[in-house]
Design a protein around this motif. Structure first.
Motif, PDB file in Angstrom:
ATOM      1  N   GLY A  58       0.769  -1.234   0.000  1.00  0.00           N
ATOM      2  CA  GLY A  58       0.000   0.000   0.000  1.00  0.00           C
ATOM      3  C   GLY A  58       0.802   1.286   0.000  1.00  0.00           C
ATOM      4  N   ALA A  59       2.114   1.224   0.073  1.00  0.00           N
ATOM      5  CA  ALA A  59       2.914   2.447   0.015  1.00  0.00           C
ATOM      6  C   ALA A  59       2.961   2.940  -1.431  1.00  0.00           C
ATOM      7  CB  ALA A  59       4.332   2.171   0.507  1.00  0.00           C
ATOM      8  N   PRO A  60       3.180   4.240  -1.634  1.00  0.00           N
ATOM      9  CA  PRO A  60       3.276   4.737  -3.014  1.00  0.00           C
ATOM     10  C   PRO A  60       4.489   4.140  -3.731  1.00  0.00           C
ATOM     11  CG  PRO A  60       3.865   6.453  -1.435  1.00  0.00           C
ATOM     12  CD  PRO A  60       3.369   5.278  -0.647  1.00  0.00           C
ATOM     13  N   ALA A  61       4.406   4.060  -5.050  1.00  0.00           N
ATOM     14  CA  ALA A  61       5.505   3.501  -5.835  1.00  0.00           C
ATOM     15  C   ALA A  61       6.749   4.374  -5.753  1.00  0.00           C
ATOM     16  CB  ALA A  61       5.077   3.340  -7.288  1.00  0.00           C
ATOM     17  N   LYS A  62       6.573   5.687  -5.569  1.00  0.00           N
ATOM     18  CA  LYS A  62       7.698   6.607  -5.399  1.00  0.00           C
ATOM     19  C   LYS A  62       7.505   7.380  -4.107  1.00  0.00           C
ATOM     20  CE  LYS A  62       9.528   7.908  -9.850  1.00  0.00           C
ATOM     21  NZ  LYS A  62       9.896   9.034 -10.690  1.00  0.00           N
ATOM     22  N   LEU A  63       8.552   7.483  -3.321  1.00  0.00           N
ATOM     23  CA  LEU A  63       8.491   8.288  -2.110  1.00  0.00           C
ATOM     24  C   LEU A  63       8.862   9.717  -2.462  1.00  0.00           C
ATOM     25  CD1 LEU A  63      10.281   6.024   0.484  1.00  0.00           C
ATOM     26  CD2 LEU A  63       7.853   6.448   0.261  1.00  0.00           C
ATOM     27  N   ARG A  64       8.062  10.648  -2.012  1.00  0.00           N
ATOM     28  CA  ARG A  64       8.346  12.064  -2.238  1.00  0.00           C
ATOM     29  C   ARG A  64       8.226  12.761  -0.901  1.00  0.00           C
ATOM     30  NH1 ARG A  64       8.628  14.620  -6.700  1.00  0.00           N
ATOM     31  NH2 ARG A  64       7.401  13.126  -7.874  1.00  0.00           N
ATOM     32  N   PHE A  65       9.173  13.634  -0.628  1.00  0.00           N
ATOM     33  CA  PHE A  65       9.163  14.382   0.618  1.00  0.00           C
ATOM     34  C   PHE A  65       9.123  15.852   0.259  1.00  0.00           C
ATOM     35  CE2 PHE A  65       9.694  14.412   5.114  1.00  0.00           C
ATOM     36  CZ  PHE A  65      10.272  15.636   5.393  1.00  0.00           C
ATOM     37  N   GLY A  66       7.977  16.478   0.450  1.00  0.00           N
ATOM     38  CA  GLY A  66       7.859  17.905   0.168  1.00  0.00           C
ATOM     39  C   GLY A  66       7.464  18.186  -1.269  1.00  0.00           C
ATOM     40  N   SER A  67       8.058  19.224  -1.840  1.00  0.00           N
ATOM     41  CA  SER A  67       7.675  19.675  -3.179  1.00  0.00           C
ATOM     42  C   SER A  67       8.248  18.773  -4.267  1.00  0.00           C
ATOM     43  CB  SER A  67       8.164  21.104  -3.404  1.00  0.00           C
ATOM     44  OG  SER A  67       9.572  21.117  -3.553  1.00  0.00           O
ATOM     45  N   SER A  68       7.802  19.018  -5.489  1.00  0.00           N
ATOM     46  CA  SER A  68       8.236  18.186  -6.615  1.00  0.00           C
ATOM     47  C   SER A  68       9.711  18.374  -6.948  1.00  0.00           C
ATOM     48  CB  SER A  68       7.377  18.471  -7.845  1.00  0.00           C
ATOM     49  OG  SER A  68       7.528  19.827  -8.223  1.00  0.00           O
ATOM     50  N   GLU A  69      10.339  19.453  -6.471  1.00  0.00           N
ATOM     51  CA  GLU A  69      11.766  19.678  -6.742  1.00  0.00           C
ATOM     52  C   GLU A  69      12.665  18.899  -5.787  1.00  0.00           C
ATOM     53  OE1 GLU A  69       9.719  22.601  -6.298  1.00  0.00           O
ATOM     54  OE2 GLU A  69       9.308  22.416  -8.424  1.00  0.00           O
ATOM     55  N   GLU A  70      12.079  18.398  -4.725  1.00  0.00           N
ATOM     56  CA  GLU A  70      12.870  17.686  -3.734  1.00  0.00           C
ATOM     57  C   GLU A  70      13.075  16.242  -4.161  1.00  0.00           C
ATOM     58  OE1 GLU A  70      10.771  18.473  -0.127  1.00  0.00           O
ATOM     59  OE2 GLU A  70      11.323  20.564  -0.158  1.00  0.00           O
ATOM     60  N   PRO A  71      14.064  15.566  -3.594  1.00  0.00           N
ATOM     61  CA  PRO A  71      14.380  14.209  -4.047  1.00  0.00           C
ATOM     62  C   PRO A  71      13.220  13.226  -3.877  1.00  0.00           C
ATOM     63  CG  PRO A  71      15.716  14.810  -2.138  1.00  0.00           C
ATOM     64  CD  PRO A  71      14.883  15.994  -2.489  1.00  0.00           C
ATOM     65  N   THR A  72      13.137  12.303  -4.812  1.00  0.00           N
ATOM     66  CA  THR A  72      12.180  11.208  -4.697  1.00  0.00           C
ATOM     67  C   THR A  72      12.975   9.914  -4.596  1.00  0.00           C
ATOM     68  OG1 THR A  72      12.019  10.869  -7.074  1.00  0.00           O
ATOM     69  CG2 THR A  72      10.432  12.385  -6.087  1.00  0.00           C
ATOM     70  N   LEU A  73      12.313   8.889  -4.176  1.00  0.00           N
ATOM     71  CA  LEU A  73      12.958   7.587  -4.060  1.00  0.00           C
ATOM     72  C   LEU A  73      12.093   6.585  -4.807  1.00  0.00           C
ATOM     73  CD1 LEU A  73      15.389   6.189  -2.831  1.00  0.00           C
ATOM     74  CD2 LEU A  73      14.000   5.725  -0.817  1.00  0.00           C
ATOM     75  N   PRO A  74      12.523   6.157  -6.001  1.00  0.00           N
ATOM     76  CA  PRO A  74      11.691   5.292  -6.830  1.00  0.00           C
ATOM     77  C   PRO A  74      11.824   3.800  -6.518  1.00  0.00           C
ATOM     78  CG  PRO A  74      13.634   5.913  -8.042  1.00  0.00           C
ATOM     79  CD  PRO A  74      13.707   6.612  -6.701  1.00  0.00           C
ATOM     80  N   ARG A  75      12.185   3.467  -5.287  1.00  0.00           N
ATOM     81  CA  ARG A  75      12.336   2.060  -4.924  1.00  0.00           C
ATOM     82  C   ARG A  75      12.063   1.867  -3.446  1.00  0.00           C
ATOM     83  NH1 ARG A  75      16.886   0.223  -2.458  1.00  0.00           N
ATOM     84  NH2 ARG A  75      18.680   1.522  -2.198  1.00  0.00           N
ATOM     85  N   THR A  76      12.011   0.624  -3.032  1.00  0.00           N
ATOM     86  CA  THR A  76      11.808   0.318  -1.620  1.00  0.00           C
ATOM     87  C   THR A  76      12.981   0.838  -0.803  1.00  0.00           C
ATOM     88  OG1 THR A  76      10.614  -1.668  -2.236  1.00  0.00           O
ATOM     89  CG2 THR A  76      11.434  -1.583   0.003  1.00  0.00           C
ATOM     90  N   PHE A  77      12.659   1.458   0.321  1.00  0.00           N
ATOM     91  CA  PHE A  77      13.697   1.998   1.207  1.00  0.00           C
ATOM     92  C   PHE A  77      14.184   0.859   2.096  1.00  0.00           C
ATOM     93  CE2 PHE A  77      16.054   4.382   4.078  1.00  0.00           C
ATOM     94  CZ  PHE A  77      16.129   5.702   3.663  1.00  0.00           C
ATOM     95  N   LEU A  78      15.064   0.048   1.561  1.00  0.00           N
ATOM     96  CA  LEU A  78      15.554  -1.123   2.286  1.00  0.00           C
ATOM     97  C   LEU A  78      17.052  -1.259   2.061  1.00  0.00           C
ATOM     98  CD1 LEU A  78      14.890  -3.696   3.921  1.00  0.00           C
ATOM     99  CD2 LEU A  78      14.524  -4.842   1.743  1.00  0.00           C
ATOM    100  N   HIS A  79      17.787  -1.379   3.156  1.00  0.00           N
ATOM    101  CA  HIS A  79      19.237  -1.550   3.064  1.00  0.00           C
ATOM    102  C   HIS A  79      19.724  -2.254   4.323  1.00  0.00           C
ATOM    103  CE1 HIS A  79      23.446  -0.825   2.364  1.00  0.00           C
ATOM    104  NE2 HIS A  79      23.545  -0.235   3.533  1.00  0.00           N
ATOM    105  N   ALA A  80      20.520  -3.277   4.160  1.00  0.00           N
ATOM    106  CA  ALA A  80      21.128  -3.965   5.304  1.00  0.00           C
ATOM    107  C   ALA A  80      22.484  -3.318   5.567  1.00  0.00           C
ATOM    108  CB  ALA A  80      21.291  -5.445   5.005  1.00  0.00           C
ATOM    109  N   ALA A  81      22.539  -2.438   6.557  1.00  0.00           N
ATOM    110  CA  ALA A  81      23.783  -1.756   6.885  1.00  0.00           C
ATOM    111  C   ALA A  81      24.783  -2.701   7.530  1.00  0.00           C
ATOM    112  CB  ALA A  81      23.503  -0.580   7.817  1.00  0.00           C
ATOM    113  N   LYS A  82      24.251  -3.702   8.248  1.00  0.00           N
ATOM    114  CA  LYS A  82      25.130  -4.634   8.956  1.00  0.00           C
ATOM    115  C   LYS A  82      24.471  -6.010   9.012  1.00  0.00           C
ATOM    116  CE  LYS A  82      27.598  -4.711  13.346  1.00  0.00           C
ATOM    117  NZ  LYS A  82      27.689  -4.037  14.654  1.00  0.00           N
ATOM    118  N   LEU A  83      25.222  -7.023   8.648  1.00  0.00           N
ATOM    119  CA  LEU A  83      24.780  -8.410   8.762  1.00  0.00           C
ATOM    120  C   LEU A  83      25.803  -9.165   9.595  1.00  0.00           C
ATOM    121  CD1 LEU A  83      23.795  -9.215   5.057  1.00  0.00           C
ATOM    122  CD2 LEU A  83      22.250  -8.793   6.958  1.00  0.00           C
TER     123      LEU A  83
END
Length: 66
Positions: free
Chosen positions: A8-33
């Motif tokens: 149910g999350a949007p396909a692109k994450l947008r924070f603020g106005s259209s000029e601000e960065p978007t994230l066109p993928r899942t916000f997932l990263h394994a910083a440490k395993l």
């Protein structure tokens, strides 16, 4: 999970106005395993910084938060 449109999350994450960065993928990263090697029993640990697009998005969100 942030950015996972399967749940149910949007396909692109947008924070603020259209000029601000978007994230066109899942916000997932394994910083440490960390785990134990299945044969030797030795402890193994791997670390990786976030990919550039995640780091840029996080920096922007943090700067807007105060």
């Amino acid at each position: 999970m942030v950015g996972d449109n399967t749940y149910g999350a949007p396909a692109k994450l947008r924070f603020g106005s259209s000029e601000e960065p978007t994230l066109p993928r899942t916000f997932l990263h394994a910083a440490k395993l960390a785990f134990t090697h299945p044969v030797t029993g030795a402890p193994l640990q791997f670390e990786a910084p976030p990919p550039e697009e995640l780091a840029v998005f996080l920096t922007h969100v943090e700067s807007c938060a105060g």
